[in-house]
Design an enzyme around this catalytic site. Structure first.
Site, PDB file in Angstrom:
ATOM      1  N   CYS A 145      -1.595 -12.812  -6.163  1.00 37.30           N
ATOM      2  CA  CYS A 145      -1.712 -13.526  -4.893  1.00 37.30           C
ATOM      3  C   CYS A 145      -1.803 -12.438  -3.820  1.00 37.30           C
ATOM      4  O   CYS A 145      -0.800 -12.022  -3.248  1.00 37.30           O
ATOM      5  CB  CYS A 145      -0.499 -14.429  -4.695  1.00 37.30           C
ATOM      6  SG  CYS A 145      -0.612 -15.431  -3.217  1.00 37.30           S
ATOM      7  N   CYS A 156       0.856  -1.189   0.000  1.00 38.08           N
ATOM      8  CA  CYS A 156       0.000   0.000   0.000  1.00 38.08           C
ATOM      9  C   CYS A 156       0.894   1.241   0.000  1.00 38.08           C
ATOM     10  O   CYS A 156       1.799   1.364   0.825  1.00 38.08           O
ATOM     11  CB  CYS A 156      -0.888  -0.020   1.238  1.00 38.08           C
ATOM     12  SG  CYS A 156      -1.855   1.486   1.462  1.00 38.08           S
ATOM     13  N   CYS A 162       0.247   3.314   3.518  1.00 36.74           N
ATOM     14  CA  CYS A 162       0.705   2.841   4.830  1.00 36.74           C
ATOM     15  C   CYS A 162       1.869   1.856   4.751  1.00 36.74           C
ATOM     16  O   CYS A 162       2.357   1.410   5.780  1.00 36.74           O
ATOM     17  CB  CYS A 162      -0.452   2.208   5.589  1.00 36.74           C
ATOM     18  SG  CYS A 162      -0.972   0.609   4.911  1.00 36.74           S
TER      19      CYS A 162
END
Length: 80
Positions: free
Chosen positions: A49, A26, A29
């Protein structure tokens, strides 16, 4: 087939298991989202995955601008 936006995720090569894997995190974060492999089915040739627990899913109707951006990115991936 693609992130909602170009700035939504960051990728890097991960050698933790000895073989190279494309790790996806991400961008906001730095949380681990999963890996993308290049041995997947058509049209992209990619196999995802991903850790579904780390993601928030919403209906396209709830965020039409994100759905449109993801569809546009997927079309670009399919043609390349």
């Amino acid at each position: 087939w693609a992130p909602a936006g170009d700035d939504a995720v960051i990728t890097s090569v991960d050698f933790k298991l000895g073989l190279p894997r494309m790790e996806v995190r991400c961008a906001a974060c730095n949380g681990h989202l999963g890996h993308v492999f290049s041995d997947g089915p058509r049209p992209t040739g990619r196999r995802y995955c991903m850790n579904g627990v780390a993601m928030r899913f919403s209906a396209a109707a709830a965020a039409p601008e994100l759905a449109a951006a993801a569809a546009e990115a997927a079309e670009g991936s399919a043609s390349s």
